[in-house]
Structures are given as structure tokens and as C-alpha cells.
Design a protein around this motif. Sequence first.
Motif, PDB file in Angstrom:
ATOM      1  N   ALA A  15      -5.034   5.618  -6.613  1.00 49.87           N
ATOM      2  CA  ALA A  15      -5.564   5.305  -7.946  1.00 49.87           C
ATOM      3  C   ALA A  15      -6.149   3.904  -8.056  1.00 49.87           C
ATOM      4  CB  ALA A  15      -4.462   5.474  -9.000  1.00 49.87           C
ATOM      5  N   ARG A  16      -5.717   3.023  -7.156  1.00 52.75           N
ATOM      6  CA  ARG A  16      -6.117   1.611  -7.301  1.00 52.75           C
ATOM      7  C   ARG A  16      -6.526   1.026  -5.947  1.00 52.75           C
ATOM      8  NH1 ARG A  16      -2.573  -2.212  -8.445  1.00 52.75           N
ATOM      9  NH2 ARG A  16      -0.713  -1.118  -7.746  1.00 52.75           N
ATOM     10  N   GLY A  17      -7.166  -0.129  -6.009  1.00 51.34           N
ATOM     11  CA  GLY A  17      -7.415  -0.944  -4.823  1.00 51.34           C
ATOM     12  C   GLY A  17      -8.106  -0.197  -3.685  1.00 51.34           C
ATOM     13  N   GLY A 159       9.148  -9.550   7.087  1.00 53.74           N
ATOM     14  CA  GLY A 159       9.552  -8.175   6.797  1.00 53.74           C
ATOM     15  C   GLY A 159       8.345  -7.274   6.593  1.00 53.74           C
ATOM     16  N   TYR A 160       7.377  -7.739   5.841  1.00 53.95           N
ATOM     17  CA  TYR A 160       6.146  -6.962   5.613  1.00 53.95           C
ATOM     18  C   TYR A 160       5.460  -6.679   6.945  1.00 53.95           C
ATOM     19  CZ  TYR A 160       1.376  -5.798   4.193  1.00 53.95           C
ATOM     20  OH  TYR A 160       0.167  -5.172   4.044  1.00 53.95           O
ATOM     21  N   ALA A 161       5.349  -7.717   7.769  1.00 55.88           N
ATOM     22  CA  ALA A 161       4.700  -7.546   9.078  1.00 55.88           C
ATOM     23  C   ALA A 161       5.438  -6.493   9.908  1.00 55.88           C
ATOM     24  CB  ALA A 161       4.659  -8.887   9.812  1.00 55.88           C
ATOM     25  N   ALA A 194      -9.653  -8.041  -1.366  1.00 56.77           N
ATOM     26  CA  ALA A 194      -9.570  -8.463  -2.768  1.00 56.77           C
ATOM     27  C   ALA A 194      -9.070  -7.328  -3.665  1.00 56.77           C
ATOM     28  CB  ALA A 194     -10.941  -8.942  -3.233  1.00 56.77           C
ATOM     29  N   THR A 195      -7.744  -7.191  -3.772  1.00 58.80           N
ATOM     30  CA  THR A 195      -7.119  -6.211  -4.677  1.00 58.80           C
ATOM     31  C   THR A 195      -5.938  -6.898  -5.364  1.00 58.80           C
ATOM     32  OG1 THR A 195      -5.439  -5.398  -3.134  1.00 58.80           O
ATOM     33  CG2 THR A 195      -7.606  -4.347  -3.003  1.00 58.80           C
ATOM     34  N   ASP A 196      -5.284  -6.146  -6.248  1.00 60.34           N
ATOM     35  CA  ASP A 196      -4.090  -6.668  -6.926  1.00 60.34           C
ATOM     36  C   ASP A 196      -2.996  -7.059  -5.935  1.00 60.34           C
ATOM     37  OD1 ASP A 196      -5.411  -6.001  -9.208  1.00 60.34           O
ATOM     38  OD2 ASP A 196      -4.252  -4.171  -9.614  1.00 60.34           O
TER      39      ASP A 196
HETATM   40  P1  NDP Z   1      -2.680  -2.307  -4.390  1.00 53.67           P
HETATM   41  O1  NDP Z   1      -1.487  -3.110  -4.784  1.00 53.67           O
HETATM   42  O2  NDP Z   1      -3.962  -2.522  -5.089  1.00 53.67           O
HETATM   43  O3  NDP Z   1      -2.324  -0.757  -4.407  1.00 53.67           O
HETATM   44  C1  NDP Z   1      -1.156  -0.292  -3.834  1.00 53.67           C
HETATM   45  C2  NDP Z   1      -1.122   1.186  -4.010  1.00 53.67           C
HETATM   46  O4  NDP Z   1       0.099   1.709  -3.444  1.00 53.67           O
HETATM   47  C3  NDP Z   1      -1.140   1.592  -5.466  1.00 53.67           C
HETATM   48  O5  NDP Z   1      -2.051   2.652  -5.615  1.00 53.67           O
HETATM   49  C4  NDP Z   1       0.278   2.065  -5.729  1.00 53.67           C
HETATM   50  O6  NDP Z   1       0.378   3.108  -6.667  1.00 53.67           O
HETATM   51  C5  NDP Z   1       0.698   2.584  -4.373  1.00 53.67           C
HETATM   52  N1  NDP Z   1       2.138   2.599  -4.215  1.00 53.67           N
HETATM   53  C6  NDP Z   1       2.989   1.543  -4.136  1.00 53.67           C
HETATM   54  N2  NDP Z   1       4.251   1.953  -4.007  1.00 53.67           N
HETATM   55  C7  NDP Z   1       4.210   3.316  -3.999  1.00 53.67           C
HETATM   56  C8  NDP Z   1       5.195   4.322  -3.900  1.00 53.67           C
HETATM   57  N3  NDP Z   1       6.493   4.027  -3.776  1.00 53.67           N
HETATM   58  N4  NDP Z   1       4.802   5.613  -3.922  1.00 53.67           N
HETATM   59  C9  NDP Z   1       3.487   5.925  -4.051  1.00 53.67           C
HETATM   60  N5  NDP Z   1       2.506   5.019  -4.153  1.00 53.67           N
HETATM   61  C10 NDP Z   1       2.865   3.715  -4.131  1.00 53.67           C
HETATM   62  O7  NDP Z   1      -2.851  -2.611  -2.817  1.00 53.67           O
HETATM   63  P2  NDP Z   1      -4.063  -2.387  -1.818  1.00 53.67           P
HETATM   64  O8  NDP Z   1      -4.965  -1.360  -2.316  1.00 53.67           O
HETATM   65  O9  NDP Z   1      -4.601  -3.707  -1.475  1.00 53.67           O
HETATM   66  O10 NDP Z   1      -3.231  -1.888  -0.544  1.00 53.67           O
HETATM   67  C11 NDP Z   1      -3.366  -0.605   0.015  1.00 53.67           C
HETATM   68  C12 NDP Z   1      -2.806  -0.665   1.426  1.00 53.67           C
HETATM   69  O11 NDP Z   1      -3.513  -1.642   2.179  1.00 53.67           O
HETATM   70  C13 NDP Z   1      -1.327  -1.057   1.496  1.00 53.67           C
HETATM   71  O12 NDP Z   1      -0.675  -0.259   2.455  1.00 53.67           O
HETATM   72  C14 NDP Z   1      -1.365  -2.503   1.963  1.00 53.67           C
HETATM   73  O13 NDP Z   1      -0.216  -2.850   2.702  1.00 53.67           O
HETATM   74  C15 NDP Z   1      -2.596  -2.492   2.843  1.00 53.67           C
HETATM   75  N6  NDP Z   1      -3.212  -3.809   3.042  1.00 53.67           N
HETATM   76  C16 NDP Z   1      -3.709  -4.513   1.978  1.00 53.67           C
HETATM   77  C17 NDP Z   1      -4.285  -5.754   2.192  1.00 53.67           C
HETATM   78  C18 NDP Z   1      -4.841  -6.586   1.099  1.00 53.67           C
HETATM   79  O14 NDP Z   1      -5.107  -7.789   1.333  1.00 53.67           O
HETATM   80  N7  NDP Z   1      -5.096  -6.043  -0.098  1.00 53.67           N
HETATM   81  C19 NDP Z   1      -4.344  -6.340   3.552  1.00 53.67           C
HETATM   82  C20 NDP Z   1      -3.808  -5.498   4.582  1.00 53.67           C
HETATM   83  C21 NDP Z   1      -3.255  -4.276   4.327  1.00 53.67           C
HETATM   84  P3  NDP Z   1       0.508   2.860  -8.275  1.00 53.67           P
HETATM   85  O15 NDP Z   1      -0.481   1.809  -8.622  1.00 53.67           O
HETATM   86  O16 NDP Z   1       0.230   4.180  -8.868  1.00 53.67           O
HETATM   87  O17 NDP Z   1       1.910   2.408  -8.523  1.00 53.67           O
END
Ligand code: NDP
Length: 254
Positions: A15-17, A159-161, A194-196
Motif C-alpha cells: 500500500a505504501r512506499g 539487528g536490522y542488518a 525516499a519513503t516513510d
Molecule cells: P515503508 O515504511 O514505506 O513501508 C513498509 C511497508 O511494510 C508498509 O506497506 C507496511 O504496511 C508493511 N508492513 C510493515 N509491517 C508489516 C506487517 N507486520 N505485516 C504486513 N505488512 C507490514 O517502507 P519501504 O517501502 O521503504 O520498505 C519496503 C521494504 O524495503 C522493506 O522490506 C525495507 O526493509 C526495504 N528497504 C527500504 C529501504 C529504504 O531506504 N526505504 C532501504 C532498503 C531496504 P502498512 O503500511 O499497511 O502497515
Amino acid sequence: MGCLEGKTALVTGGARGIGAAIVRRLAAEGAHVALVYRGAAAAAQALVAEVTAAGGKAFAIQADVSDSARIAELFAACDAVFGAAPNLDILVNNAGIGSDGQDASLRSGSEDLFDRMMAVNAKGPYLVTQAALPRLRANGRVVNIGSISGKVAQPFAAGYAMTKRALQSLTFSTAQQVARQGITCNLIAPGAVATDFIAALRERPGFDEGNAKATPMGRMGQPDDIAGAVLMLCREEARWVTGNVIEAAGGLAI
Ligand code: NDP
């Protein structure tokens, strides 16, 4: 005609990012996309409406990927739309959490944060992949969204890594498990996007500029940069590419 016409896809965190960008890309190429959200119901419905208005096909399902009971419900809801298994061509394990501004360091990060990150980032994709296996059709695709954090030393986010390194391991196991069905499994490792997700980091003065400077291509990643890499793996031409970690980071971790 799009290159994914007639295919079905499931994108967690859709839904996001980054996940939303992946949904847009796959749907624009003709895939019928199930997007999984946890809390962002309004964003999920808005994205479904956007995709539908553009002539694509998508629907939203609420589920917490770290909860096996919810995952069973999630796939039951998917089956209701996609039909009898095997019914899935593309699985994207994208949902993930980071420290969200909390101390995640090796020196003093909390046990609770560690457990939550492991549950969503490592156990989640394991459970979702497990449930998806009997549903995946021949010549399918599994794409895991990892991070360059899984490659480099990061004592400030140890931990994240670790969770993203675990996802690499799952990628290799999955690739071998499904290879005989012509299904590939790869991991895309983004740098900063660039996301939340990195909103707290970006509030620090100079973070964006510093990241752009450290990145050989000279800018921060955007969600569609990652979606483009996912689409590349989903195309027919990528059928022999499996078991890889592919960095999508503008050269950041070279
Ligand atoms: P956002 O925070 O924008 O989005 C995270 C997404 O994960 C949301 O859609 C959220 O759903 C979903 N989510 C979180 N927890 C759960 C859960 N328990 N069950 C189902 N859905 C869940 O992050 P990004 O879009 O930036 O990240 C997406 C992926 O990319 C992640 O795996 C992140 O680790 C990885 N990543 C991101 C980087 C960055 O700089 N942005 C860099 C490297 C990797 P909802 O909003 O509905 O709660």
C-alpha cells in the motif's frame, strides 16, 4: 500488451512506499495484483482505485505477515479471487520494518525491537513463502526485498542488518526449492530509498545530501527505481536468473 498479461501477483507491504511502486509497475504490465497491507487501509484502497482507473487489476487484503494464522486467511482470500491452486505467478516479499528512529545499535538496541524486526523481516517472508509454495505456477517468480544493510557492517543497525542477511539465506533456499518448476527466486537489495521508512533519518540535517554524495549515481533512490528492478526479474527474459542478490542502490555498496 503488457509483459505480465494473464499473470497473478502478490505484493506484501503493497500500500505504501516501495511496495506501492511495485504494485503500480506490475499492474501496468497487466498482472492482476493482490496487495497486502497491515495498517494502511485507506492507502491500500486508494491504490486499488488508482490501478483500476488506469485499466489495471488489483485488490487489497489486510494481514500481518508475522502471524501465521493471518497468512492462512490472506491466502484463502487470494484463492477466492485467483481460483484453485496453483494460481500465483509472482510473489514479492516486500513488507518490512526498521528502527523508525529508535536506537537499533549493537551497543544498546532493545530486545523488543530486535524481536519485532526479526518477526516481520525474516519470519514473515519465511511464512509467506511457505504458504505460497503450493500455489506458485511453473515459470513463476519470487522476489525478496532485502537491503544493502545485509551486505555491509552496520553496528548502528545491527539487528536490522541481520534480518536482511537472513532474507538472503531464505532467497537461496527458496531458489533451490523451486528451481525444477522453472521458478526463480532473487533478492533486490536497495540502498536508501525516499519513503516513510527512513523519515526519522532524513530529519537529520544533511542526511539526504550526504547520501546523494556517497552514492556513485549522485542521488537517493526512489521507490520506482526498486520497482523497475523487480519488474526486470519478473520478465520472461529473466527466466535463467535465480539465487542472486541484486543491488539496486545506484552503486552505493560497490
Ligand atoms: P515503508 O515504511 O514505506 O513501508 C513498509 C511497508 O511494510 C508498509 O506497506 C507496511 O504496511 C508493511 N508492513 C510493515 N509491517 C508489516 C506487517 N507486520 N505485516 C504486513 N505488512 C507490514 O517502507 P519501504 O517501502 O521503504 O520498505 C519496503 C521494504 O524495503 C522493506 O522490506 C525495507 O526493509 C526495504 N528497504 C527500504 C529501504 C529504504 O531506504 N526505504 C532501504 C532498503 C531496504 P502498512 O503500511 O499497511 O502497515
